[in-house]
Write a protein that holds these residues in place. Structure first.
Motif, short mmCIF file in Angstrom:
data_model
loop_
_atom_site.label_atom_id
_atom_site.label_comp_id
_atom_site.label_asym_id
_atom_site.label_seq_id
_atom_site.Cartn_x
_atom_site.Cartn_y
_atom_site.Cartn_z
N ASN A 110 0.83 -1.20 0.00
CA ASN A 110 0.00 0.00 0.00
C ASN A 110 0.87 1.25 0.00
O ASN A 110 1.90 1.30 0.70
CB ASN A 110 -0.89 0.03 1.24
CG ASN A 110 -2.12 -0.84 1.10
OD1 ASN A 110 -2.69 -0.98 0.03
ND2 ASN A 110 -2.53 -1.46 2.20
N LEU A 167 0.71 5.02 1.18
CA LEU A 167 -0.07 5.87 2.08
C LEU A 167 0.41 7.31 2.02
O LEU A 167 1.62 7.57 1.99
CB LEU A 167 0.05 5.36 3.53
CG LEU A 167 -0.26 3.89 3.77
CD1 LEU A 167 -0.10 3.55 5.25
CD2 LEU A 167 -1.66 3.52 3.30
N LYS A 204 -4.91 5.80 2.10
CA LYS A 204 -4.53 4.88 1.03
C LYS A 204 -4.69 5.58 -0.31
O LYS A 204 -5.80 5.92 -0.71
CB LYS A 204 -5.38 3.61 1.09
CG LYS A 204 -5.08 2.75 2.32
CD LYS A 204 -6.02 1.56 2.40
CE LYS A 204 -5.73 0.75 3.65
NZ LYS A 204 -6.72 -0.35 3.84
#
Length: 360
Positions: free
Chosen positions: A316, A318, A349
């Motif tokens: 991910n 961020l 996100k």
């Protein structure tokens, strides 16, 4: 729920306009469906890649009626959509999947864990908590450390507080706003796994290989899949996922988060009645990814293959990590999935990357 397949050219409605709705819409469009998004934020990430967006609250009666009239099937991208809205759509005759039972079960952690244990999908020990006195009694029963969570609405580590000593009880209860809660015994696990699975209305089930997950601050950072796991562990995860899907008479993709204990036992941490962050690896590791699979299940098409053709590390991005996109876009072993969000707030996100690690 009808089981006959909807033809290409039909319209799919999605409650929720975030990144999961965006990727669902893209998958549905690839299969020839038009998509209508219902989301209160104008120009949502999903709305911008769909045929149309209805800008309204999720519980707006007129908006729900319009969505039901204009769509041949309706699904949702996150589990905090009001269950009453899904019930209203289903009650009006709309083809809605997953159904209200799955949504209401996943929205209340006590109800969820009770269901899981009854279905043969074991969890850590837990206790329902409404007052500080309830919490003190639960601590005595379950022992410490233990994790206090709000019964509803928490996600990505929000609405949670660890209790490590009796002196933490009142502070922890205040930290979650004194709301109805669940106290969970600590899980002595060696790693966190997850399984993504799908079910059609006729009972057909498809299960993806396990993923191994790493979290930081309650937020998923990476998933590596397929995880290195024994045939017995894979089979047990398949068994757990199937029991949950059948117990909920579920239609669509579900994410099941698991704790693996030192002796190989699998405990269910929680379920997510939707496509799931830990399943993003399937976009570049499988012929049929979780988003297409969800659409297939909801519209009644045959489920796609779930075997992995590549091993993937999903990460991910961020907040301002999104600024790494030029370098990531240039990397030959990386595929970048951007969510189209305008503001890169800390911890938000913004995108994910799938790094191909080799053949599965």
């Amino acid at each position: 729920m009808p089981t006959s397949p909807l033809p290409p050219g039909s319209t799919l409605g999605i409650l929720g306009g975030g990144q999961l709705g965006r990727m669902l819409s893209q998958a549905a469009s690839r299969l020839g469906f038009d998509v209508v998004i219902l989301d209160p934020e104008a120009g949502s990430p999903a709305g911008r890649v769909s045929a149309r967006q209805i800008v309204a609250a999720y519980d707006d009666p007129e908006a729900l009626s319009e969505l039901g009239r204009s769509c041949d099937a309706v699904t949702f991208e996150f589990e905090n959509v009001p269950a009453a809205s899904v019930e209203r759509l289903a009650g009006s005759g709309a083809r809605v999947a997953p159904g209200p039972l799955a949504l209401s079960t996943a929205q209340d952690r006590v109800v969820e864990k009770t269901f899981l244990n009854d279905a043969g999908a074991p969890t850590v020990a837990f206790a329902s908590v409404d007052t500080v006195e309830d919490l003190k009694a639960a601590v005595q029963t379950l022992g410490l450390p233990a994790l206090l969570k709000t019964r509803r609405d928490g996600y990505d580590g929000k609405g949670q507080a660890w209790i490590r000593s009796p002196e933490d009880v009142e502070t922890a209860f205040a930290a979650i706003g004194g709301r109805p809660a669940i106290l969970e015994a600590a899980a002595d696990f060696v790693r966190e796994l997850s399984v993504i699975a799908a079910r059609r209305a006729d009972g057909e089930i498809a299960v993806y290989p396990l993923g191994e997950n790493s979290h930081a601050g309650g937020v998923l950072r990476t998933t590596i899949a397929p995880a290195t796991a024994s045939a017995g562990t894979q089979a047990r995860a398949h068994e757990i996922a199937s029991a949950i899907l059948n117990g909920l008479d579920y239609v669509g993709v579900i994410g099941v988060e698991l704790f693996e204990l030192a002796d190989g036992t699998l405990l269910v941490n929680e379920i997510a009645p939707r496509v799931h962050n830990t399943g993003h690896w399937t976009q570049d590791g499988c012929v049929c990814d979780q988003f297409e699979q969800h659409v297939r299940a909801v519209v009644g098409w045959p489920l796609g293959p779930t075997a992995a053709h590549a091993r993937i590390e999903m990460t991910n991005l961020l907040g301002d990590e999104i600024e790494q996109w030029p370098a990531l876009a240039a990397a030959p072993d990386v595929r970048l999935h951007l969510y189209g969000k305008a503001e890169a707030r800390a911890g938000r996100k913004m995108a994910h990357v799938n790094r191909v690690m080799g053949p599965a």
